[in-house]
Design a protein around this motif. Structure first.
Motif, PDB file in Angstrom:
ATOM      1  N   VAL A 147     -31.214  19.272  17.935  1.00 23.01           N
ATOM      2  CA  VAL A 147     -30.757  20.185  18.987  1.00 23.01           C
ATOM      3  C   VAL A 147     -31.870  21.067  19.540  1.00 23.01           C
ATOM      4  O   VAL A 147     -31.776  21.558  20.666  1.00 23.01           O
ATOM      5  CB  VAL A 147     -29.595  21.080  18.485  1.00 23.01           C
ATOM      6  N   THR A 148     -32.926  21.303  18.739  1.00 19.28           N
ATOM      7  CA  THR A 148     -34.019  22.158  19.202  1.00 19.28           C
ATOM      8  C   THR A 148     -34.652  21.569  20.463  1.00 19.28           C
ATOM      9  O   THR A 148     -35.004  20.395  20.508  1.00 19.28           O
ATOM     10  CB  THR A 148     -35.078  22.320  18.104  1.00 19.28           C
ATOM     11  N   ASN A 159     -33.031  21.537  23.302  1.00 23.04           N
ATOM     12  CA  ASN A 159     -31.889  21.409  24.202  1.00 23.04           C
ATOM     13  C   ASN A 159     -31.162  22.750  24.205  1.00 23.04           C
ATOM     14  O   ASN A 159     -30.429  23.067  23.265  1.00 23.04           O
ATOM     15  CB  ASN A 159     -30.956  20.289  23.727  1.00 23.04           C
ATOM     16  N   LYS A 160     -31.376  23.548  25.257  1.00 27.04           N
ATOM     17  CA  LYS A 160     -30.851  24.915  25.277  1.00 27.04           C
ATOM     18  C   LYS A 160     -29.329  24.971  25.169  1.00 27.04           C
ATOM     19  O   LYS A 160     -28.766  25.893  24.573  1.00 27.04           O
ATOM     20  CB  LYS A 160     -31.327  25.645  26.531  1.00 27.04           C
ATOM     21  N   ASP A 161     -28.653  23.984  25.755  1.00 27.90           N
ATOM     22  CA  ASP A 161     -27.187  23.949  25.658  1.00 27.90           C
ATOM     23  C   ASP A 161     -26.749  23.777  24.213  1.00 27.90           C
ATOM     24  O   ASP A 161     -25.886  24.511  23.714  1.00 27.90           O
ATOM     25  CB  ASP A 161     -26.622  22.809  26.509  1.00 27.90           C
ATOM     26  N   LEU A 162     -27.326  22.814  23.531  1.00 29.44           N
ATOM     27  CA  LEU A 162     -26.918  22.529  22.157  1.00 29.44           C
ATOM     28  C   LEU A 162     -27.420  23.584  21.178  1.00 29.44           C
ATOM     29  O   LEU A 162     -26.720  23.931  20.224  1.00 29.44           O
ATOM     30  CB  LEU A 162     -27.409  21.143  21.734  1.00 29.44           C
ATOM     31  N   GLU A 163     -28.632  24.084  21.404  1.00 30.85           N
ATOM     32  CA  GLU A 163     -29.166  25.132  20.530  1.00 30.85           C
ATOM     33  C   GLU A 163     -28.195  26.301  20.432  1.00 30.85           C
ATOM     34  O   GLU A 163     -27.784  26.701  19.348  1.00 30.85           O
ATOM     35  CB  GLU A 163     -30.502  25.650  21.082  1.00 30.85           C
TER      36      GLU A 163
END
Length: 348
Positions: free
Chosen positions: A179-180, A182-186
């Motif tokens: 996830v790092t 990927n701002k949405d997933l982070e």
């Protein structure tokens, strides 16, 4: 009442306020350092709120849920909703005109937001829609729903707390590389997701057990002060090395230890720092901190929309003062009276 913790709420709400001053443009190196380093970590305030929420709810309700066979879950949920939902609706309504003007309105976002379901969608435009900070109310609402089940489960199955963290922490570490970046997933998973942030809340519940066991321990003022300073020093040390830790973990796991120590040590109220925090003006600031937290982003966004030019430092002062004034007004004439009416009407 644990007045020192009430006062601390304001300081952590203020940290969140500082983290939202990203609009300031200046060549001053010292300020840019503060903005990019100190203010940037302002989200630690939310972690403190979640741990404190579990702690305070457990302190007030845990034994009632376990020991009272006729405990009123209805009244519990009404009291919780009366605490957070009216101000959420008010700030939602106030923010809608600006969202529409900026072209950011969407019925799907609005419906999820007003229903407190927007943190279940790991997409930034949904998580931080309308009044950005309302994501934490969505997450907090999930905590309220689950609180009785968390309490009963942790009480009946003593091993559950060990298994929970033995499984959860390795899973969070394992999925971090995916996830790092990927701002949405982070943020959608590690920062706002109610299931993941339940770990903070459960830590608060467990911390209450520790507090109950040691609260009557005789501790001198000098030793209590040393403990309080020590807890803050440990927090500063963790903060100093933040750059060595990926941001994904700094949303929760990394700051657990200092937040636990601060909550526990100041709950004991044995030192000089906690005595200072029991000052009435500071307690009052803590009482209005929820309003300050919910209102400050609205003030910043409307202020920047209507006054895009001008001295940004003057804006900071004006925004802070206005947010405090509006928080006081909301607390005295909206939050308190409406919460009382809701509890009286629906608890019949």
């Amino acid at each position: 009442m644990l007045n020192s913790l009430t006062s601390l709420r304001f300081f952590f709400a203020f940290a969140v306020f500082l983290s939202h001053l990203t609009f300031v443009q200046t060549d001053l190196k010292w300020y840019n350092w503060l903005k990019n380093v100190v203010f940037f970590e302002g989200y630690v305030g939310v972690g403190f709120f979640f741990i404190l929420s579990g702690f305070v709810l457990a302190l007030n309700y845990k034994h009632k849920i376990i020991d009272q066979p006729h405990f009123s879950y209805k009244n519990f949920y009404i009291a919780r909703m009366a605490r957070i939902y009216p101000l959420h609706v008010l700030t939602f309504a106030v923010m809608i005109p600006l969202v529409i003007v900026q072209g950011l309105f969407g019925w799907d976002k609005a419906l999820l937001n007003i229903s407190l379901l927007h943190t279940y969608i790991p997409i930034k435009d949904y998580n931080f829609s309308i009044n950005n900070v309302s994501w934490s109310i969505s997450t907090e609402f999930f905590f309220y729903l689950m609180f009785p089940m968390y309490v009963i489960g942790l009480h009946r199955y003593k091993w559950l707390k060990y298994v929970l963290f033995i499984i959860a922490i390795p899973l969070l570490i394992y999925f971090e590389p995916f996830v790092t970046g990927n701002k949405d997933l982070e943020k959608g998973i590690y920062y706002v997701n109610p299931l993941v942030r339940s770990l903070d809340f459960i830590i608060g519940i467990l911390l209450c057990d520790v507090y109950q066991k040691i609260k009557d321990t005789k501790i001198s003022v000098a030793k209590g002060t040393l403990f309080e300073i020590g807890a803050l020093v440990i927090f500063v040390l963790f903060f100093s090395f933040y750059d060595e830790v990926v941001r994904t973990f700094r949303y929760n796991i990394y700051y657990w230890i200092p937040m636990i120590l601060i909550t526990l040590v100041f709950a004991l109220q044995r030192g000089m720092l906690s005595k200072i925090l029991q000052n009435k003006p500071l307690i009052y600031l803590g009482e209005i901190s929820f309003g300050f937290y919910m209102i400050h982003m609205i003030v910043i966004k409307y202020g920047n929309y209507f006054f895009p030019e001008g001295n940004d430092f003057i804006k900071i002062g004006a925004y802070f003062i206005l947010a405090i004034m509006l928080s006081i007004i909301c607390f005295e004439y909206f939050e308190k009276p409406l919460a009382k009416k809701i509890k009286t009407y629906f608890s019949k």
